[in-house]
Each structure stands twice: as structure tokens, then as C-alpha cells.
Motif scaffolding. Structure first.
Motif, PDB file in Angstrom:
ATOM      1  N   SER A 391       0.838  -1.211   0.000  1.00 55.50           N
ATOM      2  CA  SER A 391       0.000   0.000   0.000  1.00 55.50           C
ATOM      3  C   SER A 391       0.865   1.249   0.000  1.00 55.50           C
ATOM      4  O   SER A 391       0.579   2.224  -0.716  1.00 55.50           O
ATOM      5  CB  SER A 391      -0.890   0.081   1.240  1.00 55.50           C
ATOM      6  N   SER A 392       1.934   1.247   0.820  1.00 52.17           N
ATOM      7  CA  SER A 392       2.770   2.464   0.895  1.00 52.17           C
ATOM      8  C   SER A 392       3.436   2.730  -0.453  1.00 52.17           C
ATOM      9  O   SER A 392       3.527   3.885  -0.888  1.00 52.17           O
ATOM     10  CB  SER A 392       3.868   2.318   1.948  1.00 52.17           C
ATOM     11  N   LEU A 393       3.911   1.678  -1.123  1.00 46.33           N
ATOM     12  CA  LEU A 393       4.566   1.883  -2.423  1.00 46.33           C
ATOM     13  C   LEU A 393       3.564   2.424  -3.447  1.00 46.33           C
ATOM     14  O   LEU A 393       3.882   3.326  -4.233  1.00 46.33           O
ATOM     15  CB  LEU A 393       5.185   0.574  -2.927  1.00 46.33           C
ATOM     16  N   ILE A 394       2.360   1.869  -3.425  1.00 42.97           N
ATOM     17  CA  ILE A 394       1.351   2.338  -4.390  1.00 42.97           C
ATOM     18  C   ILE A 394       1.007   3.800  -4.107  1.00 42.97           C
ATOM     19  O   ILE A 394       0.964   4.639  -5.006  1.00 42.97           O
ATOM     20  CB  ILE A 394       0.087   1.446  -4.323  1.00 42.97           C
ATOM     21  N   ARG A 395       0.795   4.117  -2.827  1.00 42.82           N
ATOM     22  CA  ARG A 395       0.436   5.488  -2.452  1.00 42.82           C
ATOM     23  C   ARG A 395       1.515   6.491  -2.855  1.00 42.82           C
ATOM     24  O   ARG A 395       1.221   7.573  -3.346  1.00 42.82           O
ATOM     25  CB  ARG A 395       0.243   5.567  -0.939  1.00 42.82           C
ATOM     26  N   ALA A 396       2.795   6.098  -2.644  1.00 50.25           N
ATOM     27  CA  ALA A 396       3.898   7.075  -2.790  1.00 50.25           C
ATOM     28  C   ALA A 396       4.551   7.046  -4.172  1.00 50.25           C
ATOM     29  O   ALA A 396       5.415   7.869  -4.450  1.00 50.25           O
ATOM     30  CB  ALA A 396       4.964   6.784  -1.722  1.00 50.25           C
ATOM     31  N   HIS A 397       4.145   6.108  -5.049  1.00 51.25           N
ATOM     32  CA  HIS A 397       5.012   5.852  -6.213  1.00 51.25           C
ATOM     33  C   HIS A 397       5.258   7.073  -7.094  1.00 51.25           C
ATOM     34  O   HIS A 397       6.341   7.234  -7.640  1.00 51.25           O
ATOM     35  CB  HIS A 397       4.519   4.637  -7.025  1.00 51.25           C
ATOM     36  N   GLN A 398       4.259   7.954  -7.187  1.00 48.13           N
ATOM     37  CA  GLN A 398       4.466   9.108  -8.092  1.00 48.13           C
ATOM     38  C   GLN A 398       5.385  10.168  -7.488  1.00 48.13           C
ATOM     39  O   GLN A 398       5.737  11.140  -8.152  1.00 48.13           O
ATOM     40  CB  GLN A 398       3.117   9.744  -8.458  1.00 48.13           C
ATOM     41  N   HIS A 399       5.765   9.986  -6.220  1.00 42.41           N
ATOM     42  CA  HIS A 399       6.637  10.986  -5.567  1.00 42.41           C
ATOM     43  C   HIS A 399       8.032  10.440  -5.302  1.00 42.41           C
ATOM     44  O   HIS A 399       8.849  11.121  -4.672  1.00 42.41           O
ATOM     45  CB  HIS A 399       5.992  11.453  -4.255  1.00 42.41           C
ATOM     46  N   ILE A 400       8.309   9.243  -5.773  1.00 44.77           N
ATOM     47  CA  ILE A 400       9.630   8.629  -5.568  1.00 44.77           C
ATOM     48  C   ILE A 400      10.650   9.386  -6.407  1.00 44.77           C
ATOM     49  O   ILE A 400      10.385   9.730  -7.554  1.00 44.77           O
ATOM     50  CB  ILE A 400       9.573   7.151  -6.041  1.00 44.77           C
ATOM     51  N   SER A 401      11.829   9.653  -5.850  1.00 46.36           N
ATOM     52  CA  SER A 401      12.839  10.297  -6.704  1.00 46.36           C
ATOM     53  C   SER A 401      14.172   9.560  -6.746  1.00 46.36           C
ATOM     54  O   SER A 401      15.069   9.946  -7.482  1.00 46.36           O
ATOM     55  CB  SER A 401      13.031  11.762  -6.300  1.00 46.36           C
ATOM     56  N   SER A 402      14.307   8.488  -5.945  1.00 44.73           N
ATOM     57  CA  SER A 402      15.540   7.696  -6.039  1.00 44.73           C
ATOM     58  C   SER A 402      15.200   6.280  -5.575  1.00 44.73           C
ATOM     59  O   SER A 402      14.164   6.065  -4.907  1.00 44.73           O
ATOM     60  CB  SER A 402      16.620   8.255  -5.114  1.00 44.73           C
ATOM     61  N   PHE A 403      16.067   5.319  -5.884  1.00 41.09           N
ATOM     62  CA  PHE A 403      15.781   3.961  -5.409  1.00 41.09           C
ATOM     63  C   PHE A 403      15.823   3.927  -3.887  1.00 41.09           C
ATOM     64  O   PHE A 403      15.127   3.138  -3.252  1.00 41.09           O
ATOM     65  CB  PHE A 403      16.741   2.921  -6.020  1.00 41.09           C
ATOM     66  N   GLY A 404      16.631   4.823  -3.316  1.00 39.96           N
ATOM     67  CA  GLY A 404      16.691   4.925  -1.855  1.00 39.96           C
ATOM     68  C   GLY A 404      15.318   5.212  -1.252  1.00 39.96           C
ATOM     69  O   GLY A 404      15.016   4.770  -0.133  1.00 39.96           O
ATOM     70  N   ASP A 405      14.470   5.952  -1.976  1.00 38.15           N
ATOM     71  CA  ASP A 405      13.115   6.224  -1.464  1.00 38.15           C
ATOM     72  C   ASP A 405      12.308   4.928  -1.360  1.00 38.15           C
ATOM     73  O   ASP A 405      11.552   4.709  -0.406  1.00 38.15           O
ATOM     74  CB  ASP A 405      12.356   7.189  -2.387  1.00 38.15           C
ATOM     75  N   ILE A 406      12.476   4.059  -2.384  1.00 34.41           N
ATOM     76  CA  ILE A 406      11.754   2.775  -2.351  1.00 34.41           C
ATOM     77  C   ILE A 406      12.271   1.935  -1.174  1.00 34.41           C
ATOM     78  O   ILE A 406      11.498   1.400  -0.377  1.00 34.41           O
ATOM     79  CB  ILE A 406      11.956   2.007  -3.687  1.00 34.41           C
ATOM     80  N   GLU A 407      13.588   1.867  -1.081  1.00 35.44           N
ATOM     81  CA  GLU A 407      14.193   1.077   0.004  1.00 35.44           C
ATOM     82  C   GLU A 407      13.731   1.619   1.367  1.00 35.44           C
ATOM     83  O   GLU A 407      13.428   0.846   2.282  1.00 35.44           O
ATOM     84  CB  GLU A 407      15.720   1.127  -0.129  1.00 35.44           C
ATOM     85  N   GLY A 408      13.666   2.943   1.469  1.00 31.41           N
ATOM     86  CA  GLY A 408      13.250   3.566   2.737  1.00 31.41           C
ATOM     87  C   GLY A 408      11.842   3.133   3.125  1.00 31.41           C
ATOM     88  O   GLY A 408      11.575   2.804   4.291  1.00 31.41           O
ATOM     89  N   ILE A 409      10.935   3.082   2.141  1.00 33.34           N
ATOM     90  CA  ILE A 409       9.547   2.683   2.428  1.00 33.34           C
ATOM     91  C   ILE A 409       9.512   1.235   2.938  1.00 33.34           C
ATOM     92  O   ILE A 409       8.806   0.901   3.889  1.00 33.34           O
ATOM     93  CB  ILE A 409       8.675   2.843   1.154  1.00 33.34           C
ATOM     94  N   VAL A 410      10.307   0.388   2.298  1.00 28.27           N
ATOM     95  CA  VAL A 410      10.298  -1.025   2.683  1.00 28.27           C
ATOM     96  C   VAL A 410      10.932  -1.189   4.066  1.00 28.27           C
ATOM     97  O   VAL A 410      10.409  -1.898   4.938  1.00 28.27           O
ATOM     98  CB  VAL A 410      11.032  -1.881   1.621  1.00 28.27           C
ATOM     99  N   ARG A 411      12.034  -0.472   4.285  1.00 26.43           N
ATOM    100  CA  ARG A 411      12.755  -0.626   5.562  1.00 26.43           C
ATOM    101  C   ARG A 411      12.008  -0.022   6.749  1.00 26.43           C
ATOM    102  O   ARG A 411      12.306  -0.339   7.890  1.00 26.43           O
ATOM    103  CB  ARG A 411      14.137   0.011   5.441  1.00 26.43           C
ATOM    104  N   GLU A 412      11.044   0.858   6.459  1.00 24.90           N
ATOM    105  CA  GLU A 412      10.220   1.379   7.551  1.00 24.90           C
ATOM    106  C   GLU A 412       9.418   0.249   8.194  1.00 24.90           C
ATOM    107  O   GLU A 412       9.054   0.299   9.357  1.00 24.90           O
ATOM    108  CB  GLU A 412       9.233   2.406   6.975  1.00 24.90           C
ATOM    109  N   VAL A 413       9.109  -0.771   7.370  1.00 26.23           N
ATOM    110  CA  VAL A 413       8.290  -1.881   7.875  1.00 26.23           C
ATOM    111  C   VAL A 413       9.126  -3.129   8.183  1.00 26.23           C
ATOM    112  O   VAL A 413       8.864  -3.839   9.141  1.00 26.23           O
ATOM    113  CB  VAL A 413       7.167  -2.220   6.843  1.00 26.23           C
ATOM    114  N   ILE A 414      10.114  -3.402   7.337  1.00 28.72           N
ATOM    115  CA  ILE A 414      10.952  -4.594   7.562  1.00 28.72           C
ATOM    116  C   ILE A 414      12.251  -4.170   8.211  1.00 28.72           C
ATOM    117  O   ILE A 414      13.078  -3.506   7.587  1.00 28.72           O
ATOM    118  CB  ILE A 414      11.266  -5.323   6.232  1.00 28.72           C
ATOM    119  N   GLU A 415      12.440  -4.590   9.438  1.00 28.76           N
ATOM    120  CA  GLU A 415      13.679  -4.228  10.135  1.00 28.76           C
ATOM    121  C   GLU A 415      14.819  -5.162   9.775  1.00 28.76           C
ATOM    122  O   GLU A 415      14.587  -6.338   9.510  1.00 28.76           O
ATOM    123  CB  GLU A 415      13.460  -4.328  11.640  1.00 28.76           C
ATOM    124  N   THR A 416      16.031  -4.621   9.801  1.00 29.02           N
ATOM    125  CA  THR A 416      17.177  -5.530   9.608  1.00 29.02           C
ATOM    126  C   THR A 416      17.962  -5.617  10.917  1.00 29.02           C
ATOM    127  O   THR A 416      17.736  -4.877  11.833  1.00 29.02           O
ATOM    128  CB  THR A 416      18.129  -5.021   8.491  1.00 29.02           C
TER     129      THR A 416
END
Ligand code: SR1
Ligand code: MG
Length: 416
Positions: A391-416
Motif C-alpha cells: 500500500s505504501s509503495l502504491i500510495r507514494a510511487h508518483q513521488h519517488i525520486s531515487s531507489f533509496g526512497d523505495i528502500e526507505g519505504i520497505v525498511r520502515e516496515v521490515i527491520e534488519t
């Protein structure tokens, strides 16, 4: 041979009789066969010389229905032709990254190709946390070669238009339109079609919330429309970790990696291929909640997966930009145009990745990564994670400006 559905017996007769088989194996020697069918759609056989099993051919046949569903789900065997034409092009643009095609037999709906007998489909070893250190870079390279090569930048404009007419892959595109973009987002369909979703009761409430979200619905409609109308390049069309094979990693963790199964190929938006691949890495990362034996191995493998996703994008982008230098028309040499085009791909990547994560959690075709988690609570945790990230990726996709933004969205939910 007139069309007949092959089995482990008749495939031997088929191979003995085919004139091109003798270029690959000794058809007069004692031969054996093994059925390898693994994907959802087709039947696959290995035919090999009994005394020298290294000499073999892979035979893949399309039958008039979906293999996993049986005759209740009819599907034209013509899909084998789309695979043949796509494999030929991918082999032209990315030799060494796909199996070598041997022949296509239209009457029998058979593709015969290099048998990757020392390779395994990647999904299961990756669930077991095998590290393929060159995975992201290899897939990034495959994507930039094939997607640039079979685009308006790599092909002459006339050739691309003619080629597009040969890839009206209507049936398989309809499967994707329904299974990825429509059914997972609807509790019931209006047009009388069946809704084939199935999901763990533990995520019913989260799914109901998602399906009632009008912002998500509008954005998914727009992504579906892009999938249906934006003919940027010949896509693989189904690039998940079940469509990639790898040899066992050597001491540096490096494998021979090949992309297989391009029967969903059609001219579509480039970000669809990139998005499906990275989404499948993220699906694995969330599923490690139920697979990794301890925090350290879970964290290490998740870090590995994020590294591979980032590397895939970096190699893809670099390769695409390098190829722009030799693009076939001066029209494609503007660096502002190139930047804007790559940004559009990146945003599509995020949106399509989001749809893939959701459909693999609640739709018709799930992934082994999540379904094989035996602990119910951990499985529900992974599924909820997928819905949140999707859901977060779909909501934010038009505002992404780097691959880091995608990674950031995923890492907000999946901890390492
Ligand atoms: C009905 S086919 C289900 C899924 O299997 C294929 O591999 C594609 O991913 C398709 O969506
Ligand atoms: Mg497949």
C-alpha cells in the motif's frame, strides 16, 4: 507430429523424430526422460542420453489449459509462440543470460532449449537464505539489455511497430490484468467474472481496509492502465524469482544466472519487469520473519536482499544510460529526456512492486516464501507486512525520486 499432449514416454519419440534434436544429442543412443514441470502453466521434460546425461534437451509444452488448474481453466497453447519469439529476442540482446533456444514447434506448441541441468529455480534456495552475490547485478544487466534493446531506442521505429503486432499476448495479459491489478483490490467483481482471491483469515481485516481505500483504488487503476497502454519495450512479463535459475554459488558466492519463462512477454511499461523482480526480493525479506532461525541470520539475509535490489536498479540504470549514448535517433540524446524517462521507470517500478506484493499475499497466485511459513502468527505477520509495504509503495510511487526512497519505504516496515 500433429498436436498431442506429451508425457515422459511420448516425449522420447518426439525427440527421436525431430530433425533438430540430432544437433544436440545422439538420438539413436538410449534416451531417458524426466518430468520437471514446476511453473503454473506448462509441462516441462528433460530428455537425456542414458550413458551421458550431460547431453540433454529441455522440452517445454503448452497444453490447452493452465497446468496447475487443469481443464477447468482453458488457455490457448499459442502461448508457446510468445515464449519462442521473446526468448529469441532476449537471446539476441542478452546472450548467456537466458537458455539457448534450439527450436520452436508451432504445431506441437513446444519450445526446445538448453537444459540448465546444473541450475535450480531460485525461489526455494533463497527462502533457505542461499546468497547469490551477483543476482542483483545480473538481473539489472538483463533488464537494461533486453528492455533497451527491444524499445524505440534500440530498435528502428518500423521494426518495433511490426514486432509489437507479433506480441498481442491477449490471453496472458488478461491474466495479469485480472490477477495483479483487479481481483486483489476488490471484494467482489461487477462484470460476472470470478474473483479468485484466497487468503489467510488472519489478514481479513487488513484486506477489507485496503479494499475500501479509494486512494489506493485510483492509483491501482492508473497503474493497470499504464500496464495496458504504455508500450515502452518488450517485457519479460513475469519476472519473479521462480522465473530465474542459478547454478550453485562458487566460493565467492557467484553463480551462472539465467532468466527463463518469458511466455507473458508483451510490449509494456519497463518498470513492470523491474518492479516484479524487486518485489519478490522484498517478499522474501518479509517471509524471513517465519524462516530465519535467529535474529542475526534474519538481519544478514534481509541486508543481502536490500543490497541486491539496490544493485539491480543501479546496474539497470547505468546500463540504460550507457546505451542511450548509442541510441538510434538524435531525439533520444537529450539528457533531460533521459533523466525524465528513467524517473518514470523508477516510479512505475515502485507502483508495480506494490501491486505484486499485495497480489502475492491475497490473490490467486501466492508465493512459496510466505505460504511455507508453518507458524500461523508469523505467516500473518509476513502477510500484513506485505500489505503495508504494498500500500505504501502504491500510495507514494508518483513521488519517488531515487531507489533509496523505495528502500526507505520497505525498511520502515521490515527491520534488519
Ligand atoms: C494463472 S497463472 C498465475 C500466475 O503464474 C504465473 O507465473 C504468473 O505470475 C501468473 O500471474
Ligand atoms: Mg512462469
Amino acid at each position: 507430429m500433429t498436436y498431442q499432449i506429451l508425457n515422459p514416454e511420448t516425449v522420447l519419440k518426439y525427440i527421436r523424430a525431430h530433425p533438430k534434436a540430432r544437433d544436440v544429442i545422439d538420438v539413436n543412443a538410449p534416451l531417458e526422460s524426466a518430468e520437471l514441470s514446476d511453473g503454473n502453466l506448462n509441462f516441462v521434460f528433460r530428455v537425456f542420453e542414458k550413458a551421458n546425461p550431460e547431453r540433454s534437451i529441455l522440452v517445454k509444452q503448452g497444453v490447452p489449459y493452465l497446468r496447475v488448474a487443469g481443464e477447468s481453466w482453458p488457455l490457448s497453447p499459442a502461448r508457446a509462440g510468445f515464449e519462442a519469439r521473446a526468448l529469441e529476442l532476449q537471446h539476441r540482446f542478452a546472450p548467456g543470460l537466458v537458455p539457448i533456444p534450439y527450436w520452436f514447434d508451432e504445431e506441437m506448441s513446444v519450445n526446445a532449449m538448453e537444459d540448465l541441468r546444473h541450475h535450480n529455480v531460485m525461489r526455494k534456495p533463497m527462502v533457505g537464505r542461499t546468497r547469490f552475490e551477483n543476482l542483483g547485478a545480473t538481473i539489472g544487466d538483463f533488464l537494461s539489455r533486453t528492455l533497451f534493446g527491444a524499445s524505440d531506442f534500440g530498435l528502428e521505429a518500423k521494426e518495433k511497430k511490426i514486432l509489437q503486432t507479433r506480441f498481442a499476448n491477449t490471453e496472458l495479459c488478461e491474466i495479469t490484468e485480472d490477477l495483479i491489478f483487479t481481483e486483489p483490490f476488490e471484494p467482489a467483481l461487477l462484470d460476472g467474472k470470478p474473483n479468485r482471491n484466497h487468503f489467510d483469515p488472519g489478514i481479513k481485516i487488513a484486506l477489507e481496509r485496503l479494499q475500501a481505500d479509494l486512494e489506493i483504488k485510483a492509483k491501482v487503476s492508473s497503474l493497470k492502465h499504464r500496464f495496458m497502454t504504455v508500450a515502452q519495450a518488450l517485457l519479460h512479463g513475469d519476472l519473479h524469482t521462480g522465473s530465474i535459475m542459478a547454478s550453485d554459488p562458487d566460493e565467492r558466492g557467484v553463480s551462472d544466472i539465467r532468466v527463463i519463462d518469458p511466455e507473458f512477454a508483451f510490449f509494456g511499461p519497463i518498470g513492470f519487469d523491474v518492479g516484479l523482480f524487486v518485489a519478490n526480493l522484498f517478499l522474501n525479506a518479509s517471509a524471513q520473519a517465519g524462516h530465519a532461525p535467529d535474529d542475526i541470520s534474519r538481519s544478514a539475509y534481509r541486508t543481502y536482499l536490500f543490497d541486491q535490489a539496490r544493485e539491480c536498479w543501479a546496474v539497470f540504470e547505468r546500463g540504460f544510460r550507457e546505451r542511450f549514448e548509442n541510441a538510434n535517433s538524435i531525439s533520444w540524446h537529450s539528457s533531460d529526456f533521459q533523466d525524465a524517462f528513467l524517473l518514470e521507470i523508477l516510479r512505475d517500478t515502485a507502483g508495480f512492486a506494490g501491486c505484486e506484493m499485495i497480489r502475492r499475499s491475497v490473490g490467486f497466485a501466492h508465493v512459496y516464501d510466505v505460504d511455507s511459513i508453518s507458524d500461523e502468527a508469523k505467516r500473518a505477520e509476513a502477510l500484513e507486512t506485505n500489505l503495508r509495504i504494498g500500500s505504501s509503495l502504491i500510495r507514494a510511487h508518483q513521488h519517488i525520486s531515487s531507489f533509496g526512497d523505495i528502500e526507505g519505504i520497505v525498511r520502515e516496515v521490515i527491520e534488519t
